[in-house]
Structures are given as C-alpha cells and as structure tokens.
Scaffold this motif. Sequence first.
Motif, PDB file in Angstrom:
ATOM      1  N   GLY A  24      60.773  23.885  16.114  1.00 12.56           N
ATOM      2  CA  GLY A  24      60.206  23.873  17.454  1.00 12.56           C
ATOM      3  C   GLY A  24      60.185  25.103  18.239  1.00 12.56           C
ATOM      4  N   LEU A  25      61.084  26.037  17.689  1.00 16.75           N
ATOM      5  CA  LEU A  25      61.128  27.371  18.533  1.00 16.75           C
ATOM      6  C   LEU A  25      59.661  28.144  18.211  1.00 16.75           C
ATOM      7  N   PRO A  76      67.890  35.623  18.293  1.00 19.38           N
ATOM      8  CA  PRO A  76      68.511  34.142  17.933  1.00 19.38           C
ATOM      9  C   PRO A  76      67.669  32.920  18.540  1.00 19.38           C
ATOM     10  N   TYR A  77      66.960  33.050  19.694  1.00 23.54           N
ATOM     11  CA  TYR A  77      66.174  32.012  20.121  1.00 23.54           C
ATOM     12  C   TYR A  77      64.680  32.206  19.851  1.00 23.54           C
ATOM     13  N   GLY A  78      64.380  33.035  18.930  1.00 23.89           N
ATOM     14  CA  GLY A  78      63.140  32.965  18.587  1.00 23.89           C
ATOM     15  C   GLY A  78      62.975  32.154  17.133  1.00 23.89           C
ATOM     16  N   GLY A  79      61.793  31.748  16.743  1.00 24.49           N
ATOM     17  CA  GLY A  79      61.538  31.135  15.464  1.00 24.49           C
ATOM     18  C   GLY A  79      61.300  31.936  14.224  1.00 24.49           C
ATOM     19  N   GLY A 108      59.669  28.871   7.713  1.00 26.53           N
ATOM     20  CA  GLY A 108      60.536  27.501   7.501  1.00 26.53           C
ATOM     21  C   GLY A 108      61.216  27.264   8.573  1.00 26.53           C
ATOM     22  N   CYS A 109      62.055  26.133   8.689  1.00 29.43           N
ATOM     23  CA  CYS A 109      63.012  25.969   9.898  1.00 29.43           C
ATOM     24  C   CYS A 109      64.044  24.928   9.461  1.00 29.43           C
ATOM     25  N   THR A 110      64.965  25.035  10.442  1.00 21.65           N
ATOM     26  CA  THR A 110      66.211  24.137  10.187  1.00 21.65           C
ATOM     27  C   THR A 110      66.336  23.208  11.437  1.00 21.65           C
ATOM     28  N   ASN A 111      66.653  21.837  10.939  1.00 23.66           N
ATOM     29  CA  ASN A 111      67.147  20.819  11.862  1.00 23.66           C
ATOM     30  C   ASN A 111      68.548  20.384  11.907  1.00 23.66           C
ATOM     31  N   VAL A 112      68.948  20.150  12.792  1.00 26.35           N
ATOM     32  CA  VAL A 112      70.473  19.647  12.738  1.00 26.35           C
ATOM     33  C   VAL A 112      70.595  18.234  13.564  1.00 26.35           C
TER      34      VAL A 112
END
Length: 225
Positions: free
Chosen positions: A56-57, A63-66, A87-91
């Motif tokens: 979603g970034l 660190p706050y960019g995607g 890619g991206c990570t979700n927690v």
Amino acid sequence: MNRIHATVLAALLIIAGLLLGASMWLNVLRANTYVDTGELDWEFVRGPTIWLDACGLQPGPGPYGGNDWNATYLPSPGALQLDKDVGCTNVTLIDSDGDGDRDTMNVTLYNVYPWYYTHIAMKVHNDGSIPLKIWRVIIDGQYYYELNEQVLQQGVELDLNNDGAADILIWWGDNFGVQLHPCQSADISFDLTVLQDAPQNTVLSFTISFQAVQWNEYSVPAQSP
C-alpha cells in the motif's frame, strides 16, 4: 460408673480427634485456596509493530517508501533499497484464542523474488499479573528455543510450501529468556530474505507466535526439537 466414664471419655477423645483432623484438613484446603500465582499473559502491541516495504505504500525511496529492498550483502546482514516497487510485505496481528490479546503474527509476502528483503520489528507486552520470560518462538509450527545464539553467521531457513527446498531465511534479534514484569515490554525484530528456491508467482505466508513461562521456570532443553 467407672466403666461408663471410661466409655464416654473414649468417645469424647475419638470425636475430638476427628474434629481436629477435620480442622487440619479444612485448614489445608483453605490455605491452598488462597495461594494464587496470578495470570500469565502476553500480547503483541499493535502500534509499535513495523515492517519495511509495507503493501500500500507509494513507490519511492526511504523506509516509508514502497521501493523494494535487496539482500545485497548476503550472507552478511543488511540490505540496499532498489529503484523498483515490485513486491510487498503485509503483517497482521491475530487473536487466535479469543481472549482479547493479539498473540499470533501472520506475515505475507506478495510478488517477491530471490534476495527480496524485509525487516519486521515488534513489541511484546506482559499484560498479566506475574513476571514472565519468553520461552520459545513458534514459526509456522516449528519450535525454536534459541535462534542465532552464536555469532550471527547464518539464519534459520524455512520451507513454506513443503517442496523440500528452503524459501526464506530469517535472522532473528534474540530476546529469549528476557524477564518481563507486569506492564513491561520487550523489543524484538528479525530480517527476512527470500531465497533462490522460492516458488515464482506465489504468495508466501507464515505465522509467528511465542510461548512464555513464569519467570522462575525458564529453561532451555539440551536438544531443541
């Protein structure tokens, strides 16, 4: 008369003995009832849980960019940020037993590839009434009493799709055995790198949870399962 008195006296002694025994038994029960070690309970704190390359970034550096991160220095720790957002990570923090505490972390990796890197930091909070120690971590059903207990040279490899090949590498910031008093918290983090044998075009997902023990019951088995 003497015989009657003796009989009465004997009966009284028997009754007194029974009453004394009952009294002692009741005292023991009463004492056990009053012994209360308190509640052993902990939770992931929602706000301080952070991770790199969150889904979603907006694409961009920092660190706050995607933009993705790459494990450029592998097998050493650390990473460099790329100029692409692939890619991206979700927690997600989950209350697995319905007691109001988030006790399980679900990590999901989308559209990732070899050497994709992320870093996840969390805070574990003692919301019970007695001191506790983190005893072991459970990663996708596997128990670990120690992780990276020696000089950090390699992490723990996990096969997430059960094809016999490791998909990710985790380097853990060790905090096993830390004692947390009620209302205290501990910071824990880990690095995650996707490996060469990870499947393509597949969502990778795994869970993390902890088990804690009362502060004076902590021990590490001679051989971890």
